[in-house]
Design a protein around this motif. Structure first.
Motif, PDB file in Angstrom:
ATOM      1  N   ARG A  39      73.289  68.915  23.161  1.00  0.00           N
ATOM      2  CA  ARG A  39      72.685  67.862  23.979  1.00  0.00           C
ATOM      3  C   ARG A  39      72.142  66.730  23.112  1.00  0.00           C
ATOM      4  O   ARG A  39      71.314  66.950  22.262  1.00  0.00           O
ATOM      5  CB  ARG A  39      71.555  68.454  24.814  1.00  0.00           C
ATOM      6  CG  ARG A  39      70.940  67.436  25.758  1.00  0.00           C
ATOM      7  CD  ARG A  39      69.681  67.944  26.389  1.00  0.00           C
ATOM      8  NE  ARG A  39      68.579  67.578  25.500  1.00  0.00           N
ATOM      9  CZ  ARG A  39      67.524  68.320  25.252  1.00  0.00           C
ATOM     10  NH1 ARG A  39      67.391  69.489  25.809  1.00  0.00           N
ATOM     11  NH2 ARG A  39      66.580  67.917  24.439  1.00  0.00           N
ATOM     12  N   GLY A  40      72.632  65.554  23.319  1.00  0.00           N
ATOM     13  CA  GLY A  40      72.105  64.384  22.651  1.00  0.00           C
ATOM     14  C   GLY A  40      72.715  64.049  21.306  1.00  0.00           C
ATOM     15  O   GLY A  40      72.504  62.958  20.793  1.00  0.00           O
ATOM     16  N   THR A  42      73.574  60.035  20.233  1.00  0.00           N
ATOM     17  CA  THR A  42      72.753  59.578  19.116  1.00  0.00           C
ATOM     18  C   THR A  42      73.627  59.201  17.931  1.00  0.00           C
ATOM     19  O   THR A  42      73.411  58.164  17.289  1.00  0.00           O
ATOM     20  CB  THR A  42      71.737  60.665  18.711  1.00  0.00           C
ATOM     21  OG1 THR A  42      70.953  61.005  19.847  1.00  0.00           O
ATOM     22  CG2 THR A  42      70.840  60.188  17.590  1.00  0.00           C
ATOM     23  N   VAL A  67      68.310  64.518  14.837  1.00  0.00           N
ATOM     24  CA  VAL A  67      67.361  64.071  15.853  1.00  0.00           C
ATOM     25  C   VAL A  67      67.933  63.946  17.257  1.00  0.00           C
ATOM     26  O   VAL A  67      67.198  63.650  18.195  1.00  0.00           O
ATOM     27  CB  VAL A  67      66.704  62.724  15.458  1.00  0.00           C
ATOM     28  CG1 VAL A  67      65.913  62.860  14.186  1.00  0.00           C
ATOM     29  CG2 VAL A  67      67.727  61.618  15.335  1.00  0.00           C
ATOM     30  N   LYS A  98      68.960  66.051  19.565  1.00  0.00           N
ATOM     31  CA  LYS A  98      68.422  66.910  20.631  1.00  0.00           C
ATOM     32  C   LYS A  98      66.999  66.512  21.043  1.00  0.00           C
ATOM     33  O   LYS A  98      66.548  66.848  22.121  1.00  0.00           O
ATOM     34  CB  LYS A  98      68.480  68.374  20.218  1.00  0.00           C
ATOM     35  CG  LYS A  98      67.636  68.736  19.027  1.00  0.00           C
ATOM     36  CD  LYS A  98      67.821  70.186  18.656  1.00  0.00           C
ATOM     37  CE  LYS A  98      67.043  70.527  17.410  1.00  0.00           C
ATOM     38  NZ  LYS A  98      67.261  71.906  17.003  1.00  0.00           N
ATOM     39  N   TYR A  99      66.306  65.779  20.182  1.00  0.00           N
ATOM     40  CA  TYR A  99      64.956  65.342  20.505  1.00  0.00           C
ATOM     41  C   TYR A  99      64.930  63.995  21.221  1.00  0.00           C
ATOM     42  O   TYR A  99      64.000  63.697  21.957  1.00  0.00           O
ATOM     43  CB  TYR A  99      64.101  65.239  19.240  1.00  0.00           C
ATOM     44  CG  TYR A  99      64.048  66.525  18.460  1.00  0.00           C
ATOM     45  CD1 TYR A  99      63.388  67.643  18.968  1.00  0.00           C
ATOM     46  CD2 TYR A  99      64.676  66.637  17.229  1.00  0.00           C
ATOM     47  CE1 TYR A  99      63.351  68.825  18.262  1.00  0.00           C
ATOM     48  CE2 TYR A  99      64.645  67.827  16.515  1.00  0.00           C
ATOM     49  CZ  TYR A  99      63.980  68.915  17.038  1.00  0.00           C
ATOM     50  OH  TYR A  99      63.944  70.080  16.353  1.00  0.00           O
ATOM     51  N   LEU A 100      65.926  63.160  20.967  1.00  0.00           N
ATOM     52  CA  LEU A 100      65.928  61.810  21.505  1.00  0.00           C
ATOM     53  C   LEU A 100      66.538  61.674  22.887  1.00  0.00           C
ATOM     54  O   LEU A 100      66.142  60.810  23.652  1.00  0.00           O
ATOM     55  CB  LEU A 100      66.677  60.857  20.554  1.00  0.00           C
ATOM     56  CG  LEU A 100      66.035  60.631  19.201  1.00  0.00           C
ATOM     57  CD1 LEU A 100      66.911  59.718  18.362  1.00  0.00           C
ATOM     58  CD2 LEU A 100      64.651  60.050  19.348  1.00  0.00           C
ATOM     59  N   GLN A 156      67.501  63.165  26.581  1.00  0.00           N
ATOM     60  CA  GLN A 156      67.156  64.202  27.545  1.00  0.00           C
ATOM     61  C   GLN A 156      68.376  64.738  28.265  1.00  0.00           C
ATOM     62  O   GLN A 156      68.423  65.884  28.654  1.00  0.00           O
ATOM     63  CB  GLN A 156      66.156  63.650  28.560  1.00  0.00           C
ATOM     64  CG  GLN A 156      64.842  63.270  27.933  1.00  0.00           C
ATOM     65  CD  GLN A 156      63.942  62.531  28.886  1.00  0.00           C
ATOM     66  OE1 GLN A 156      64.326  62.167  29.983  1.00  0.00           O
ATOM     67  NE2 GLN A 156      62.717  62.288  28.463  1.00  0.00           N
ATOM     68  N   ASP A 188      59.101  58.133  29.380  1.00  0.00           N
ATOM     69  CA  ASP A 188      58.567  57.702  28.090  1.00  0.00           C
ATOM     70  C   ASP A 188      59.444  56.629  27.460  1.00  0.00           C
ATOM     71  O   ASP A 188      58.958  55.713  26.809  1.00  0.00           O
ATOM     72  CB  ASP A 188      58.428  58.892  27.138  1.00  0.00           C
ATOM     73  CG  ASP A 188      57.305  59.826  27.539  1.00  0.00           C
ATOM     74  OD1 ASP A 188      56.399  59.385  28.287  1.00  0.00           O
ATOM     75  OD2 ASP A 188      57.318  60.988  27.103  1.00  0.00           O
ATOM     76  N   TYR A 189      60.770  56.759  27.631  1.00  0.00           N
ATOM     77  CA  TYR A 189      61.685  55.759  27.075  1.00  0.00           C
ATOM     78  C   TYR A 189      61.430  54.388  27.693  1.00  0.00           C
ATOM     79  O   TYR A 189      61.405  53.373  27.001  1.00  0.00           O
ATOM     80  CB  TYR A 189      63.145  56.153  27.316  1.00  0.00           C
ATOM     81  CG  TYR A 189      63.588  57.373  26.550  1.00  0.00           C
ATOM     82  CD1 TYR A 189      63.433  57.458  25.172  1.00  0.00           C
ATOM     83  CD2 TYR A 189      64.177  58.440  27.199  1.00  0.00           C
ATOM     84  CE1 TYR A 189      63.847  58.574  24.468  1.00  0.00           C
ATOM     85  CE2 TYR A 189      64.598  59.560  26.501  1.00  0.00           C
ATOM     86  CZ  TYR A 189      64.433  59.622  25.139  1.00  0.00           C
ATOM     87  OH  TYR A 189      64.842  60.716  24.445  1.00  0.00           O
TER      88      TYR A 189
END
Length: 161
Positions: free
Chosen positions: A2-3, A7, A41, A43-45, A47, A103-104
């Motif tokens: 995911r992501g 990214t 990064v 998977k953290y950035l 959703q 948040d984004y």
């Protein structure tokens, strides 16, 4: 996974734009850097891959970038230049309600305000931003929102919500 792909794709595009080169070495370096960034990064950035890969959101992001650079920035720079030359300003911190939820989206709005000359977000919570404004024309939160960030929020909703 995911992501990672969105990214990495964004990192690669950014790398190529900033290097300004499409030479084989630069392309290969860009791929290596992009994969590394995606793995570290991604998977953290991101959703949801479905949201990140939605072409309509990317289109709105492009439209926002062009509008921001050609309209919002130019108007703000001219305003600050005029205020600097004339000495006509009334600085202060105003409370501005924020209607975006993710948040984004909040980050996009806050960064857009901060990067625009004459305004800086000094604090942000779930409902309000506190903006240091070069020329406070109103202390009423809704009127301040209309002048400072209404357009930024419109685009942030289309891109991130």
């Amino acid at each position: 996974m995911r992501g990672i792909i969105p990214t990495a794709l964004l990192a690669f595009i950014t790398y190529i734009i900033f290097t300004g080169s499409a030479k084989p070495f630069d392309l290969a370096t860009g791929v290596v850097v992009a994969i590394g960034v995606g793995l570290l990064v991604g998977k953290y950035l991101v959703q949801s891959d479905a949201k990140a890969l939605n072409p309509v959101r990317w289109l709105w992001l492009g439209i926002y970038f062009i509008w921001y650079m050609l309209v919002a920035e130019v108007k703000a720079h001219l305003d600050v230049m005029i205020r600097t030359i004339t000495g006509s300003y009334t600085p202060g911190i105003v409370k501005v309600p924020i209607d975006v939820k993710t948040d984004y989206a909040k980050t996009l709005v806050a960064n857009s305000i901060t990067n625009t000359p004459g305004t800086v977000v000094v604090d942000l919570d779930d409902e309000y931003m506190y903006v240091n404004w070069i020329n406070v024309t109103t202390e009423e939160p809704e009127k301040a929102k209309k002048e400072i960030c209404e357009d930024f929020e419109k685009y942030a909703k289309k891109i991130f919500e």
